[in-house]
Motif scaffolding. Structure first.
Motif, PDB file in Angstrom:
ATOM      1  N   GLY A 283      37.876  38.152  38.007  1.00 14.66           N
ATOM      2  CA  GLY A 283      37.982  39.316  38.964  1.00 14.66           C
ATOM      3  C   GLY A 283      38.394  38.646  40.391  1.00 14.66           C
ATOM      4  N   ALA A 284      38.632  39.645  41.294  1.00 10.22           N
ATOM      5  CA  ALA A 284      39.112  39.131  42.508  1.00 10.22           C
ATOM      6  C   ALA A 284      38.072  38.446  43.191  1.00 10.22           C
ATOM      7  CB  ALA A 284      39.428  40.491  43.465  1.00 10.22           C
ATOM      8  N   ILE A 285      38.347  37.488  44.248  1.00  5.26           N
ATOM      9  CA  ILE A 285      37.556  36.898  45.117  1.00  5.26           C
ATOM     10  C   ILE A 285      37.543  37.647  46.342  1.00  5.26           C
ATOM     11  CG2 ILE A 285      36.931  34.801  46.253  1.00  5.26           C
ATOM     12  CD1 ILE A 285      38.834  33.510  44.489  1.00  5.26           C
TER      13      ILE A 285
ATOM     14  N   GLY B  67      45.234  31.532  40.186  1.00  2.00           N
ATOM     15  CA  GLY B  67      46.033  32.915  39.999  1.00  2.00           C
ATOM     16  C   GLY B  67      45.021  34.082  40.036  1.00  2.00           C
ATOM     17  N   ALA B  68      43.837  34.176  40.800  1.00  2.91           N
ATOM     18  CA  ALA B  68      43.042  35.244  40.976  1.00  2.91           C
ATOM     19  C   ALA B  68      43.367  35.862  42.116  1.00  2.91           C
ATOM     20  CB  ALA B  68      41.487  34.730  40.920  1.00  2.91           C
ATOM     21  N   ASP B  69      43.072  37.148  42.325  1.00  2.00           N
ATOM     22  CA  ASP B  69      43.173  38.096  43.364  1.00  2.00           C
ATOM     23  C   ASP B  69      42.557  37.955  44.452  1.00  2.00           C
ATOM     24  OD1 ASP B  69      45.354  39.508  42.457  1.00  2.00           O
ATOM     25  OD2 ASP B  69      44.066  41.161  41.370  1.00  2.00           O
ATOM     26  N   PHE B  70      42.639  37.756  45.497  1.00  4.30           N
ATOM     27  CA  PHE B  70      41.910  37.730  46.740  1.00  4.30           C
ATOM     28  C   PHE B  70      41.849  38.776  47.646  1.00  4.30           C
ATOM     29  CE2 PHE B  70      42.237  36.314  51.300  1.00  4.30           C
ATOM     30  CZ  PHE B  70      40.665  36.159  51.515  1.00  4.30           C
ATOM     31  N   ARG B  71      40.867  39.293  48.022  1.00  2.00           N
ATOM     32  CA  ARG B  71      40.791  40.492  49.054  1.00  2.00           C
ATOM     33  C   ARG B  71      39.919  40.655  50.178  1.00  2.00           C
ATOM     34  NH1 ARG B  71      38.425  45.518  48.521  1.00  2.00           N
ATOM     35  NH2 ARG B  71      36.732  45.356  46.810  1.00  2.00           N
TER      36      ARG B  71
END
Lengths: 404, 404
Positions: free
Chosen positions: A115-117, A139-143
């Motif tokens: 999942g995203a960080i 390759g994780a999402d970051f938001r």
């Protein structure tokens, strides 16, 4: 309304933590309002490091790994910190830096459940930078979520949030329990960064339902410049997690030199390389002072000191960028001012040490173990003089140093 | 044939490194053959740490980040190490542990050019464990090549090899130049682990074509227990590489607190968290002794000392597990013996410190800066007594300690 001088004296006279100041050896006449950035050494710390240098290392050399239990230092320090943050004694270990420890935990958690960080827009920079580094690597999402966003901002596509318990500027304190409940409903894990909280607030992480945390050894824990950091993982979760920095010290049997990596059973699997013994000795000794004082008393006095400072500043027309007065707060205060950098430099020249935080904040920390109410009152008087005389406008105070 | 006593005295009398011993303050009568595992403190190191504790930290507190240039310590230490390993002064930085630094480099290299992570079957455990941890984390392949495999064992599907320059048991020295040429043809990058080499061998990494290396601060560099490690990246390659442990100290402008992570231009991008100042102060002071002595002289004496020990052991029927006598060798020797653990314990009881390495090795290090030929000769005599009398068979010497 500022306290009269005799009221200040009465506050110090009735302060149950007053004797703790003697455990330190602060320079005379210095008013140190920066224990939130680098705590001072206790006398016990100075003495412990001297012993490690002159006796353990110089005389006993390699044997000290066993005879002075150097190998056990990460656990022994961890046990002391566990008490301060309200978790079981074998759930904390000391190692590496806050940044490295965030990386270990974040990577381990995302390996279990992707999942995203997530970080807040105004999170402490290194926490966000590590999140970005890890996100790019795997390759994780970051938001980022908005500064004021509460736990409702978490999504089911999020994996983890890295979150300071005490904000490094405003000293606002998050409600662990509320965040944990909301996060769990969304399947999100929280890595609490206790850097500005441990040693200043009365924490009960287990009761509040926290499962993962990291924190800094050199602020309110007084462990020395760049002291090793700590990492907490709830016991039931530790053996589920595989962290990628799997150095030999996290091995179940480091000195068997076996081919395969078999992680230690509990929190020790979060160790990586050889512990930095000299620095860790300082932290280990620094922690002993907390044996004599309750965290409840420490938090209460921190609030008393910072309230006194805020009252004094109010008379100077300065209001902190802080949560409403009725809310819980960490042990520091930030004030926005266009001349923040210069005023902090002028205060330092006058032996009142605070720090500057970009873009325009003066930050002052109120470590209750060594500060007197009188120190805080004097600091306000000196600040008043500097503002009244506009001494801070002298060009010499505008020179920027490398570290602020 | 062992040297006669007057020959030993002559060796010491004509030893150009003999004065270096005075820089240390070793316990009397101790023969310390374990500088390869933990080097002793120099007098300058003891004094530097005392100054950092009592003056820089205690008196100047947070101001020392600027006034004592704490912030510059990782670079200043790196410059000193650069000289010892034969690279440019701004190509090395000191930070974290060997394990963490291997992880940074390996991950950064694989992000540029994917492929398997390779280690020798008998590589030092933590190097292999980190390789395994990273491989599992990012889904890379991990493979071992045979103990004796040369560079021809590398494949075009390999990405990197993590390789000790000096083997931790045999002290065999790899030929950097041969390995680099062969690896480059296959598109493989080599991360050299200089832990058992730096401070013991005359290294010229730039000339030999090495581009990436890590190494340990607490062995022949005498930086203290768990001293910070170092990392070398050839200048032309540094700005190509993005390492995932992107903490604030590796940021181009750490104190701007900007939202985005912008890595520093050169080797500083390999920094992560706040440097461990007390431990790094020890290493920084320890490195100064190398200013007075050439690495060529140091390597030559290390060979002389270890040859003398090997000759003495040959008369006791002990042959080291080492490369052929005509080959280059690191500064330690390993001997297989069924009673290795017990013999090492008995030697320690007799003030001759070596160490045990699983499963059945006695290991002795010959740090040329503080050892005399006479020490080595005496160590052989004591070993002879222990073997002749079979004192080592007493049950008390079989008790295993936690750290070996």
């Amino acid at each position: 309304m500022r306290c009269a001088e005799n009221d200040i004296a009465a506050l110090d006279a009735s302060d149950p933590l007053a004797p703790a100041r003697n455990a330190f050896d602060l320079p005379e006449n210095l008013i140190y309002l920066d224990g939130n950035s680098l705590g001072p050494p206790s006398r016990a710390t100075l003495s412990a490091v001297a012993t490690t240098m002159n006796s353990e290392w110089r005389e006993d050399l390699i044997r000290s790994w066993n005879t002075s239990d150097w190998i056990g230092l990460p656990k022994r320090c961890g046990q002391k910190i566990a008490k301060l943050i309200g978790v079981q004694r074998d759930e904390v270990i000391v190692c590496d830096s806050v940044s490295v420890n965030i990386f270990k935990l974040a990577s381990a958690l995302l390996a279990k459940s992707s999942g995203a960080i997530v970080v807040h827009a105004d999170e402490f920079p290194t926490d966000a930078y590590i999140a970005i580094g890890l996100a790019n690597q795997i390759g994780a999402d970051f938001r980022r979520i908005e500064e004021t966003a509460g736990p409702e901002a978490l999504n089911e596509t999020d994996g983890i949030i890295i979150k300071s318990l005490v904000h490094y500027k405003t000293a606002a304190v998050a409600n662990i329990s509320d965040w944990e409940k909301a996060a769990r409903q969304k399947g999100v894990s929280i890595i609490w960064d206790l850097s500005h909280a441990a040693g200043a607030l009365d924490l009960n992480l287990a009761v509040d339902g926290a499962e993962f945390a990291v924190g800094c050894g050199y602020k309110y824990l007084n462990g020395g410049p760049g002291a090793p950091a700590f990492i907490f993982v709830k016991k039931e979760r530790a053996s589920d997690l595989t962290q990628p920095l799997s150095g030999w010290m996290g091995h179940k049997k480091p000195f068997d030199f076996s081919d395969d990596y078999a992680p230690a059973d509990g929190i020790e699997r979060f160790l990586c390389g050889t512990p930095s013994i000299i620095s860790m000795t300082a932290l280990n000794a620094a922690l002993d002072i907390f044996d004599d004082h309750s965290m409840a008393a420490i938090e209460k006095k921190a609030r008393g000191l910072s309230d006194l400072f805020a009252e004094g500043c109010a008379e100077l027309g300065l209001a902190p960028d802080a949560p409403p007065a009725e809310e819980r707060r960490g042990a520091h205060l930030c004030f926005a001012h266009d001349g923040a950098y210069e005023i902090v430099q002028t205060l330092i020249k006058r032996d009142v040490i605070g720090d500057f935080r970009t873009p325009n904040f003066m930050r002052f920390g109120f470590s209750p173990l060594f500060l007197r109410y009188q120190d805080v009152s004097n600091a306000v008087s000196i600040l008043k003089e500097i503002l009244d005389t506009e001494e801070w406008r002298k060009p010499e105070y505008a020179m920027r140093a490398k570290v602020t």
